[in-house]
Design a protein around this motif. Structure first.
Motif, PDB file in Angstrom:
ATOM      1  N   TYR A  87       0.840  -1.348   0.175  1.00 58.72           N
ATOM      2  CA  TYR A  87      -0.087   0.670  -0.304  1.00 58.72           C
ATOM      3  C   TYR A  87       0.586   1.624   0.151  1.00 58.72           C
ATOM      4  CZ  TYR A  87      -3.521   3.395   1.087  1.00 58.72           C
ATOM      5  OH  TYR A  87      -4.669   4.233   1.228  1.00 58.72           O
ATOM      6  N   LYS A  88       1.666   1.770  -0.079  1.00 55.86           N
ATOM      7  CA  LYS A  88       2.696   2.368   0.760  1.00 55.86           C
ATOM      8  C   LYS A  88       3.780   2.749   0.012  1.00 55.86           C
ATOM      9  CE  LYS A  88       3.345   2.308   5.725  1.00 55.86           C
ATOM     10  NZ  LYS A  88       3.923   1.394   6.961  1.00 55.86           N
ATOM     11  N   SER A  89       3.543   1.902  -0.853  1.00 60.40           N
ATOM     12  CA  SER A  89       4.197   0.954  -2.153  1.00 60.40           C
ATOM     13  C   SER A  89       3.743   2.692  -3.102  1.00 60.40           C
ATOM     14  CB  SER A  89       5.141   0.383  -2.874  1.00 60.40           C
ATOM     15  OG  SER A  89       6.404  -0.114  -1.719  1.00 60.40           O
ATOM     16  N   VAL A  90       2.171   1.577  -3.483  1.00 65.41           N
ATOM     17  CA  VAL A  90       1.809   2.803  -4.555  1.00 65.41           C
ATOM     18  C   VAL A  90       1.640   3.997  -3.724  1.00 65.41           C
ATOM     19  CG1 VAL A  90      -0.244   3.428  -5.363  1.00 65.41           C
ATOM     20  CG2 VAL A  90       0.391   0.882  -4.964  1.00 65.41           C
ATOM     21  N   LYS A  91       1.517   4.404  -2.667  1.00 64.61           N
ATOM     22  CA  LYS A  91       1.650   5.811  -2.123  1.00 64.61           C
ATOM     23  C   LYS A  91       1.779   7.599  -2.198  1.00 64.61           C
ATOM     24  CE  LYS A  91      -0.471   7.788   1.953  1.00 64.61           C
ATOM     25  NZ  LYS A  91      -1.735   6.942   3.401  1.00 64.61           N
ATOM     26  N   ASN A  92       3.910   5.696  -2.573  1.00 62.08           N
ATOM     27  CA  ASN A  92       4.965   6.730  -2.642  1.00 62.08           C
ATOM     28  C   ASN A  92       5.502   6.597  -4.438  1.00 62.08           C
ATOM     29  OD1 ASN A  92       5.481   6.507   0.257  1.00 62.08           O
ATOM     30  ND2 ASN A  92       6.469   5.382   0.429  1.00 62.08           N
ATOM     31  N   PHE A  93       5.020   6.605  -4.510  1.00 64.33           N
ATOM     32  CA  PHE A  93       5.166   5.984  -6.019  1.00 64.33           C
ATOM     33  C   PHE A  93       4.944   7.859  -7.282  1.00 64.33           C
ATOM     34  CE2 PHE A  93       6.346   2.263  -8.331  1.00 64.33           C
ATOM     35  CZ  PHE A  93       6.895   1.166  -7.656  1.00 64.33           C
ATOM     36  N   SER A  94       5.253   8.249  -7.394  1.00 65.27           N
ATOM     37  CA  SER A  94       5.108   9.741  -8.290  1.00 65.27           C
ATOM     38  C   SER A  94       3.871   8.642  -9.373  1.00 65.27           C
ATOM     39  CB  SER A  94       6.017   9.836  -9.687  1.00 65.27           C
ATOM     40  OG  SER A  94       5.221  10.790 -10.573  1.00 65.27           O
ATOM     41  N   SER A  95       2.729   9.824  -9.066  1.00 63.56           N
ATOM     42  CA  SER A  95       1.556   9.697 -10.145  1.00 63.56           C
ATOM     43  C   SER A  95       1.681   9.453 -11.107  1.00 63.56           C
ATOM     44  CB  SER A  95       0.394  10.260  -9.328  1.00 63.56           C
ATOM     45  OG  SER A  95       1.117  12.032 -10.164  1.00 63.56           O
ATOM     46  N   LEU A  96       3.250  10.403 -11.513  1.00 63.17           N
ATOM     47  CA  LEU A  96       3.197  10.327 -13.357  1.00 63.17           C
ATOM     48  C   LEU A  96       3.767   8.227 -13.627  1.00 63.17           C
ATOM     49  CD1 LEU A  96       5.624  12.618 -13.104  1.00 63.17           C
ATOM     50  CD2 LEU A  96       3.100  12.976 -14.180  1.00 63.17           C
ATOM     51  N   TRP A  97       4.110   7.640 -12.693  1.00 61.43           N
ATOM     52  CA  TRP A  97       3.919   6.518 -12.867  1.00 61.43           C
ATOM     53  C   TRP A  97       2.720   5.457 -13.409  1.00 61.43           C
ATOM     54  CZ3 TRP A  97       9.182   3.528 -13.813  1.00 61.43           C
ATOM     55  CH2 TRP A  97      10.044   3.989 -13.232  1.00 61.43           C
ATOM     56  N   PHE A  98       1.829   5.973 -13.021  1.00 62.63           N
ATOM     57  CA  PHE A  98       0.391   5.605 -12.830  1.00 62.63           C
ATOM     58  C   PHE A  98      -0.886   5.320 -14.453  1.00 62.63           C
ATOM     59  CE2 PHE A  98       1.841   4.724  -8.305  1.00 62.63           C
ATOM     60  CZ  PHE A  98       1.465   3.234  -8.747  1.00 62.63           C
ATOM     61  N   MET A  99      -1.413   4.628 -14.807  1.00 62.62           N
ATOM     62  CA  MET A  99      -2.017   5.257 -15.813  1.00 62.62           C
ATOM     63  C   MET A  99      -3.211   5.757 -15.490  1.00 62.62           C
ATOM     64  SD  MET A  99      -1.393   3.071 -18.734  1.00 62.62           S
ATOM     65  CE  MET A  99      -2.618   2.538 -19.822  1.00 62.62           C
ATOM     66  N   GLY A 100      -3.616   6.772 -15.930  1.00 61.80           N
ATOM     67  CA  GLY A 100      -4.542   7.802 -15.093  1.00 61.80           C
ATOM     68  C   GLY A 100      -4.799   8.145 -13.867  1.00 61.80           C
ATOM     69  N   ASN A 101      -5.893   7.716 -13.129  1.00 62.64           N
ATOM     70  CA  ASN A 101      -5.921   7.954 -11.593  1.00 62.64           C
ATOM     71  C   ASN A 101      -5.932   6.209 -11.427  1.00 62.64           C
ATOM     72  OD1 ASN A 101      -8.401   6.964 -12.689  1.00 62.64           O
ATOM     73  ND2 ASN A 101      -9.938   8.189 -10.992  1.00 62.64           N
ATOM     74  N   SER A 102      -5.313   5.233 -11.995  1.00 66.96           N
ATOM     75  CA  SER A 102      -4.951   4.286 -11.292  1.00 66.96           C
ATOM     76  C   SER A 102      -4.328   4.262  -9.954  1.00 66.96           C
ATOM     77  CB  SER A 102      -4.262   3.266 -12.404  1.00 66.96           C
ATOM     78  OG  SER A 102      -3.114   3.831 -12.117  1.00 66.96           O
ATOM     79  N   ASN A 103      -3.955   4.716  -9.810  1.00 63.64           N
ATOM     80  CA  ASN A 103      -2.965   4.721  -8.091  1.00 63.64           C
ATOM     81  C   ASN A 103      -3.893   4.959  -7.226  1.00 63.64           C
ATOM     82  OD1 ASN A 103      -3.106   8.110  -8.708  1.00 63.64           O
ATOM     83  ND2 ASN A 103      -1.669   8.202  -7.519  1.00 63.64           N
ATOM     84  N   ASP A 104      -4.895   5.988  -7.651  1.00 64.54           N
ATOM     85  CA  ASP A 104      -5.675   6.644  -6.444  1.00 64.54           C
ATOM     86  C   ASP A 104      -6.819   5.879  -6.297  1.00 64.54           C
ATOM     87  OD1 ASP A 104      -5.078   9.724  -6.290  1.00 64.54           O
ATOM     88  OD2 ASP A 104      -6.164  10.110  -7.403  1.00 64.54           O
ATOM     89  N   LEU A 105      -7.065   5.031  -7.453  1.00 62.33           N
ATOM     90  CA  LEU A 105      -7.681   3.622  -7.292  1.00 62.33           C
ATOM     91  C   LEU A 105      -8.130   2.605  -6.115  1.00 62.33           C
ATOM     92  CD1 LEU A 105      -9.537   3.332 -11.256  1.00 62.33           C
ATOM     93  CD2 LEU A 105     -10.001   4.673  -9.811  1.00 62.33           C
ATOM     94  N   LEU A 106      -6.378   2.606  -6.599  1.00 60.03           N
ATOM     95  CA  LEU A 106      -5.447   1.822  -6.191  1.00 60.03           C
ATOM     96  C   LEU A 106      -5.424   1.759  -4.233  1.00 60.03           C
ATOM     97  CD1 LEU A 106      -2.577   0.537  -8.381  1.00 60.03           C
ATOM     98  CD2 LEU A 106      -4.573  -0.847  -7.743  1.00 60.03           C
ATOM     99  N   LEU A 107      -5.521   3.150  -4.187  1.00 56.98           N
ATOM    100  CA  LEU A 107      -5.626   3.265  -2.690  1.00 56.98           C
ATOM    101  C   LEU A 107      -6.618   3.061  -1.593  1.00 56.98           C
ATOM    102  CD1 LEU A 107      -2.671   6.603  -3.135  1.00 56.98           C
ATOM    103  CD2 LEU A 107      -2.460   3.830  -1.853  1.00 56.98           C
ATOM    104  N   ASP A 108      -8.003   3.578  -2.625  1.00 56.42           N
ATOM    105  CA  ASP A 108      -9.264   3.519  -2.181  1.00 56.42           C
ATOM    106  C   ASP A 108      -9.593   2.897  -3.393  1.00 56.42           C
ATOM    107  OD1 ASP A 108     -11.290   3.621  -1.056  1.00 56.42           O
ATOM    108  OD2 ASP A 108     -11.517   5.714  -0.656  1.00 56.42           O
ATOM    109  N   PRO A 109      -9.939   1.485  -3.240  1.00 63.35           N
ATOM    110  CA  PRO A 109     -10.396   1.108  -4.536  1.00 63.35           C
ATOM    111  C   PRO A 109     -12.412   1.177  -4.022  1.00 63.35           C
ATOM    112  CG  PRO A 109      -9.103  -0.413  -3.542  1.00 63.35           C
ATOM    113  CD  PRO A 109      -9.444   0.617  -2.609  1.00 63.35           C
ATOM    114  N   GLN A 110     -12.831   1.546  -3.214  1.00 57.66           N
ATOM    115  CA  GLN A 110     -14.167   1.556  -2.471  1.00 57.66           C
ATOM    116  C   GLN A 110     -14.814   0.329  -2.649  1.00 57.66           C
ATOM    117  OE1 GLN A 110     -15.955   4.988  -5.094  1.00 57.66           O
ATOM    118  NE2 GLN A 110     -15.253   6.012  -3.500  1.00 57.66           N
TER     119      GLN A 110
END
Length: 459
Positions: free
Chosen positions: A307-330
């Protein structure tokens, strides 16, 4: 097309032979995408997948949330509003199913979403009624919604969560970093290595079975790579939990609990349907949303590091807003709790359009003469949006989260089974606010005494 069993990843491992541990693995984006997808999987699905992947005498331990799952499994259909409610809890839907279908190896084998309407094509206020659950009855005409519709989807972008074709480093505790020499050097020094003398290389091929085992160990161990790839001795389950101490709760729910005075331990709670719905809703919640809510107060193996690895990655490494989707998939649409104690956000209903040839799509341009379709709530009863279990209902919830419906149960037998002096039992009425609700969630994942840890530890 190759089956899941034939699809594999190849990892390059750096291993400390003397300590019998994997120090780091070099992996492709596809492998890391699958690791990150663990965060989107609902807890109920994780319990089922991990249990099915183990021998019956080697069931994994994850607090006592397994007991909630078994309670649903062992309850008769009469406990729930309808059979769909029970299926929703036993096989909850991944909120990012459409993304995870694009993974090279998707560990979630939950049946893909299928779409149905009734044979009479009921229409109201210019929209058709749509069900994503087989076996539902049309709320307008009462007929089965068994006319299956073809779902047309956009091909979308290539990739799932991460962009590009870069390699990544995955450490034994599932910390993930970009594959830069400087990152590796810093991490090796932190781990006590100043050169490569005690390190050797090996290659491992990872199949579906290996990924499922990694998911299990991610939740129960601090060294899942070593556990899986070097068959190291299985580590003792690693959990920590620090209950939140809230102020006086803004009362959401009051329940009656019975405790052993001599042990200062809750034996059981007498509960109505809304409290049981709240507990059962844990099963439909993705682990990523759980990690966000617990906010470091609970640690499960090393899933926190993922979870922290996703949080610490720059959003530029992710497709669209997929980092936000991983941190709170709902929670997937129509799988969330709509009454009583609510902790998790639910995704908005997707918008579908119906066209000719019984085809539907979220993109109106893909169907001819597109007409809006509206999802109906499978848990409707007498026009009200409710939870999973019938109202009114009474239950006994044990400290380890076994749930006993009281419809046909014997109070005499239940008290006899406690096997404790009756004068050692005392009654308390406890108010449950948000802090207490979060504590119950954390305790369910980390303790065999969830009611005591979640409710008594801060009272």
């Amino acid at each position: 097309m190759a089956s899941k069993e034939d699809q594999t990843f190849t990892l390059r491992l750096l291993v400390d032979r003397e300590k019998n541990r994997v120090v780091v693995a070099e992996a492709t984006r596809d492998f890391v995408d699958t690791l990150f997808s663990f965060l989107t999987i609902p807890l109920g699905t994780i319990i089922r997948l991990v249990s099915e992947n183990n021998h019956h005498d080697q069931q994994p331990e994850l607090g006592c949330i397994n007991n909630l799952y078994r309670s649903v499994e062992n309850s008769s259909d009469e406990v729930f509003w309808n059979p769909i409610c029970k299926r929703m809890l036993l096989r909850p839907r991944n909120p990012h199913e459409s993304l995870c279908k694009k993974l090279k190896l998707n560990v979630d084998d939950t049946e893909p979403t299928r779409c149905f309407m009734c044979s009479t094509k009921c229409k109201s206020d210019n929209y058709f009624l749509l069900s994503t659950f087989a076996g539902a009855s049309c709320p307008s005409c009462g007929k089965l919604m068994d006319r299956e519709l073809k779902l047309l989807e956009d091909s979308g972008e290539v990739g799932v969560f991460l962009k590009g074709e870069a390699m990544y480093m995955v450490f034994d505790d599932l910390k993930v970093l970009q594959n830069f020499p400087g990152n590796l050097m810093k991490e090796l020094v932190k781990l006590g290595y100043t050169d490569f003398k005690n390190l050797s290389e090996m290659t491992k091929v990872v199949s579906l079975k290996g990924m499922l085992e990694l998911m299990k160990r991610a939740l129960t161990s601090n060294s899942p790579l070593s556990d899986v790839f070097l068959a190291s001795e299985e580590s003792k389950p690693l959990y920590t939990f620090s209950p939140k101490v809230g102020g006086k709760p803004t009362q959401i729910k009051r329940i009656k609990i019975f405790a052993r005075k001599s042990l200062k331990k809750i034996v059981y709670a007498e509960a109505e349907e809304d409290f049981v719905d709240f507990l059962f809703s844990f099963l439909t919640t993705p682990i990523g949303s759980t990690m966000k809510l617990l906010d470091g107060n609970a640690s499960l193996g090393c899933i926190n590091n993922l979870y922290k690895s996703v949080k610490n990655f720059s959003s530029l490494w992710f497709m669209g807003n997929s980092n936000d989707l991983l941190l709170d998939p709902q929670v997937a649409p129509r799988f969330g709790l709509r009454t009583g104690l609510q902790l998790f956000s639910e995704q908005q209903d997707p918008i579908y359009y119906y066209g000719s040839n019984d085809a539907i799509s979220r993109n109106p341009s893909l169907v001819k003469d597109a007409c809006y379709m509206k999802l109906f709530e499978p848990r409707f009863s007498d026009g009200f949006k409710l939870g999973f279990v019938k109202r009114p209902s009474l239950f006994v919830v044990w400290d380890d989260l076994h749930v006993t419906p009281m419809a046909n149960a014997s109070s005499i037998s239940l008290l006899q089974n406690i096997n404790a002096p009756l004068d050692d039992l005392e009654e308390h009425v406890i108010s449950i606010g948000k802090a207490e609700a979060i504590n119950l969630l954390g305790a369910s994942l980390t303790s065999k005494a969830a009611l005591t840890e979640g409710l008594f530890s801060t009272s």
